[in-house]
Motif scaffolding. Sequence first.
Motif, mmCIF file in Angstrom:
data_model
loop_
_atom_site.group_PDB
_atom_site.id
_atom_site.type_symbol
_atom_site.label_atom_id
_atom_site.label_comp_id
_atom_site.label_asym_id
_atom_site.label_seq_id
_atom_site.Cartn_x
_atom_site.Cartn_y
_atom_site.Cartn_z
ATOM 1 N N LEU A 294 0.816 -1.212 0.000
ATOM 2 C CA LEU A 294 0.000 0.000 0.000
ATOM 3 C C LEU A 294 0.852 1.265 0.000
ATOM 4 O O LEU A 294 0.443 2.274 -0.596
ATOM 5 C CB LEU A 294 -0.979 -0.025 1.172
ATOM 6 C CG LEU A 294 -2.041 -1.134 1.067
ATOM 7 C CD1 LEU A 294 -3.019 -1.070 2.237
ATOM 8 C CD2 LEU A 294 -2.812 -1.063 -0.256
ATOM 9 N N CYS A 295 2.019 1.249 0.617
ATOM 10 C CA CYS A 295 2.923 2.390 0.455
ATOM 11 C C CYS A 295 3.403 2.478 -0.990
ATOM 12 O O CYS A 295 3.581 3.583 -1.527
ATOM 13 C CB CYS A 295 4.108 2.280 1.410
ATOM 14 S SG CYS A 295 3.679 2.677 3.129
ATOM 15 N N GLY A 296 3.584 1.327 -1.615
ATOM 16 C CA GLY A 296 3.923 1.340 -3.040
ATOM 17 C C GLY A 296 2.807 1.928 -3.876
ATOM 18 O O GLY A 296 3.047 2.696 -4.816
ATOM 19 N N GLU A 332 -1.735 -4.648 -10.229
ATOM 20 C CA GLU A 332 -1.363 -5.857 -9.511
ATOM 21 C C GLU A 332 -1.699 -5.768 -8.030
ATOM 22 O O GLU A 332 -2.072 -6.767 -7.398
ATOM 23 C CB GLU A 332 0.136 -6.102 -9.695
ATOM 24 C CG GLU A 332 0.618 -7.452 -9.223
ATOM 25 C CD GLU A 332 2.011 -7.755 -9.752
ATOM 26 O OE1 GLU A 332 2.187 -8.813 -10.382
ATOM 27 O OE2 GLU A 332 2.915 -6.923 -9.548
ATOM 28 N N VAL A 333 -1.594 -4.570 -7.454
ATOM 29 C CA VAL A 333 -1.693 -4.416 -6.001
ATOM 30 C C VAL A 333 -3.085 -4.014 -5.530
ATOM 31 O O VAL A 333 -3.610 -4.573 -4.548
ATOM 32 C CB VAL A 333 -0.655 -3.387 -5.509
ATOM 33 C CG1 VAL A 333 -0.910 -2.992 -4.062
ATOM 34 C CG2 VAL A 333 0.753 -3.951 -5.663
ATOM 35 N N LEU A 334 -3.715 -3.046 -6.188
ATOM 36 C CA LEU A 334 -4.967 -2.484 -5.662
ATOM 37 C C LEU A 334 -6.062 -3.531 -5.462
ATOM 38 O O LEU A 334 -6.787 -3.456 -4.451
ATOM 39 C CB LEU A 334 -5.458 -1.355 -6.574
ATOM 40 C CG LEU A 334 -4.567 -0.108 -6.640
ATOM 41 C CD1 LEU A 334 -5.154 0.905 -7.614
ATOM 42 C CD2 LEU A 334 -4.389 0.521 -5.269
ATOM 43 N N TYR A 337 -6.659 -5.635 -1.848
ATOM 44 C CA TYR A 337 -7.123 -5.092 -0.577
ATOM 45 C C TYR A 337 -8.500 -4.467 -0.750
ATOM 46 O O TYR A 337 -8.727 -3.693 -1.693
ATOM 47 C CB TYR A 337 -6.113 -4.053 -0.048
ATOM 48 C CG TYR A 337 -4.753 -4.662 0.165
ATOM 49 C CD1 TYR A 337 -4.465 -5.360 1.339
ATOM 50 C CD2 TYR A 337 -3.767 -4.603 -0.820
ATOM 51 C CE1 TYR A 337 -3.220 -5.952 1.533
ATOM 52 C CE2 TYR A 337 -2.531 -5.191 -0.636
ATOM 53 C CZ TYR A 337 -2.262 -5.872 0.535
ATOM 54 O OH TYR A 337 -1.039 -6.468 0.716
ATOM 55 N N PRO A 338 -9.427 -4.781 0.139
ATOM 56 C CA PRO A 338 -10.795 -4.253 -0.007
ATOM 57 C C PRO A 338 -10.847 -2.728 -0.064
ATOM 58 O O PRO A 338 -11.671 -2.165 -0.778
ATOM 59 C CB PRO A 338 -11.508 -4.777 1.241
ATOM 60 C CG PRO A 338 -10.721 -5.973 1.691
ATOM 61 C CD PRO A 338 -9.303 -5.695 1.306
ATOM 62 N N GLU A 339 -9.954 -2.067 0.652
ATOM 63 C CA GLU A 339 -9.989 -0.606 0.722
ATOM 64 C C GLU A 339 -9.588 0.062 -0.588
ATOM 65 O O GLU A 339 -9.922 1.228 -0.840
ATOM 66 C CB GLU A 339 -9.053 -0.090 1.826
ATOM 67 C CG GLU A 339 -9.263 -0.730 3.181
ATOM 68 C CD GLU A 339 -8.308 -1.894 3.420
ATOM 69 O OE1 GLU A 339 -8.217 -2.779 2.522
ATOM 70 O OE2 GLU A 339 -7.661 -1.928 4.480
ATOM 71 N N THR A 340 -8.842 -0.646 -1.431
ATOM 72 C CA THR A 340 -8.348 -0.051 -2.674
ATOM 73 C C THR A 340 -8.894 -0.741 -3.925
ATOM 74 O O THR A 340 -8.582 -0.332 -5.038
ATOM 75 C CB THR A 340 -6.812 -0.104 -2.708
ATOM 76 O OG1 THR A 340 -6.375 -1.472 -2.549
ATOM 77 C CG2 THR A 340 -6.216 0.749 -1.587
ATOM 78 N N ALA A 342 -11.825 -0.741 -5.284
ATOM 79 C CA ALA A 342 -12.689 0.086 -6.138
ATOM 80 C C ALA A 342 -11.864 0.989 -7.053
ATOM 81 O O ALA A 342 -12.200 1.164 -8.239
ATOM 82 C CB ALA A 342 -13.640 0.919 -5.287
ATOM 83 N N LEU A 343 -10.803 1.574 -6.535
ATOM 84 C CA LEU A 343 -9.966 2.402 -7.400
ATOM 85 C C LEU A 343 -9.295 1.542 -8.465
ATOM 86 O O LEU A 343 -9.157 1.982 -9.628
ATOM 87 C CB LEU A 343 -8.901 3.139 -6.586
ATOM 88 C CG LEU A 343 -8.067 4.125 -7.417
ATOM 89 C CD1 LEU A 343 -8.918 5.304 -7.877
ATOM 90 C CD2 LEU A 343 -6.850 4.610 -6.640
ATOM 91 N N GLY A 344 -8.903 0.338 -8.114
ATOM 92 C CA GLY A 344 -8.337 -0.565 -9.105
ATOM 93 C C GLY A 344 -9.314 -0.859 -10.237
ATOM 94 O O GLY A 344 -8.924 -0.870 -11.411
ATOM 95 N N ARG A 345 -10.567 -1.069 -9.893
ATOM 96 C CA ARG A 345 -11.575 -1.315 -10.932
ATOM 97 C C ARG A 345 -11.761 -0.086 -11.812
ATOM 98 O O ARG A 345 -11.902 -0.191 -13.036
ATOM 99 C CB ARG A 345 -12.914 -1.709 -10.291
ATOM 100 C CG ARG A 345 -12.943 -3.104 -9.713
ATOM 101 C CD ARG A 345 -14.386 -3.562 -9.474
ATOM 102 N NE ARG A 345 -15.143 -2.621 -8.668
ATOM 103 C CZ ARG A 345 -15.225 -2.660 -7.341
ATOM 104 N NH1 ARG A 345 -14.566 -3.607 -6.673
ATOM 105 N NH2 ARG A 345 -15.944 -1.780 -6.666
ATOM 106 N N TRP A 346 -11.753 1.108 -11.197
ATOM 107 C CA TRP A 346 -11.924 2.346 -11.968
ATOM 108 C C TRP A 346 -10.753 2.536 -12.935
ATOM 109 O O TRP A 346 -10.960 2.877 -14.109
ATOM 110 C CB TRP A 346 -12.041 3.530 -11.014
ATOM 111 C CG TRP A 346 -12.183 4.844 -11.704
ATOM 112 C CD1 TRP A 346 -13.305 5.378 -12.259
ATOM 113 C CD2 TRP A 346 -11.128 5.804 -11.926
ATOM 114 N NE1 TRP A 346 -13.033 6.605 -12.813
ATOM 115 C CE2 TRP A 346 -11.710 6.893 -12.628
ATOM 116 C CE3 TRP A 346 -9.776 5.853 -11.604
ATOM 117 C CZ2 TRP A 346 -10.963 8.005 -13.006
ATOM 118 C CZ3 TRP A 346 -9.042 6.957 -11.984
ATOM 119 C CH2 TRP A 346 -9.629 8.017 -12.673
#
Length: 366
Positions: A294-296, A332-334, A337-340, A342-346
Amino acid sequence: MAGAIIRSRRLTNPMEHTMEAAQRAAAREAWLESTLAAMERRQIAKPMPLTAEASTRRFTRIITDAGPLVLMDAPPETENNAAFLALAPWLRKHGLHAPEVHAADPQQGFMLLEDLGDHLLGTALANTDAAGRRDLYRLAITTLIRFQCAGRDDPPSVPAYDRARLERELGLFRDWFAQGLLQHLPPDATWADTVAALTATALAQPRACVYLDYHSRNLLLLEHGGEQVLGLVDFQDVHAGPVCYDLVSLLRDCYLRWPEAEVRALRGDYLEAARAAGVPGLEDESAFVRGFDLCGAQRHLKALGIFARVALTRGQTHYFDAMPRVLAHLAEVLPRYPETEALGRWLASEIEPVLPAVLARHRAAS
């Protein structure tokens, strides 16, 4: 939606900018001439401009009768020259290969530095095999651990990598990449959740000295005492921040990308060596991996914003070349994690399909 060409954010008065650049060049040349005279050196060849970077600093190799030097032009309005001058001897004191500062005028922003050469770690990594890469990365990991141990035992006076900075950096993605380049913002709730998660994760990590830009284009391969070592540049932004930050900057580089299995193996190499060296806060591997990921992600969102900003304001569209790679890191990362997620899908549905055409139009217009 995407694709509008932004010209209004460029410098609006090119003549004024040209005059300011000419005045600064004259001041730089006058300072160089007087400084070399005081050092009893003289130039014996034409100055050689070195590769520019995303900051406003510029570097020139100066060939003198006593060997090469590097002239750094770092405008004090935008660059932290005081930190550079304080950190260079601190790094050297701890056996790290920062350049010696031979002369400096921090008020004008001119420095003459030891020439560390131009054998970038990134070039070496791109021209070797997996075994060679692992050896080079182990050298970079050993250097990073030495830096972290120096920060533990003799902490320099540096600012905290705090909530305000983390949120400001994430704002670069929204303002410059999403709005400025693509004119398409993520949903407000998605963005707010992402910012909250990434900021909270970074702030929850164990603290260490953070180089901030520890990656393949800021590390130089040198020979010292018959051994290969790494030269350090671009260290003026050292902060106290997440212990995992520099490692993910190194292994998930904006300019290079390797198979995830290699990244995991090298992360394991770091954890083993750093624990043995007494770097604190590494007991919980799962927490470290989450922080690493997540820092990445925070760093990569920031990088997209910076790359968009320098392309739109300075016409440096070569930074577009790194954007697909940075998006691939995020893809690969977003979703992990549940918190990120949605942004990965966008990004996957709204940005990745249109980005190549947008970049092509901006390149054509620059």
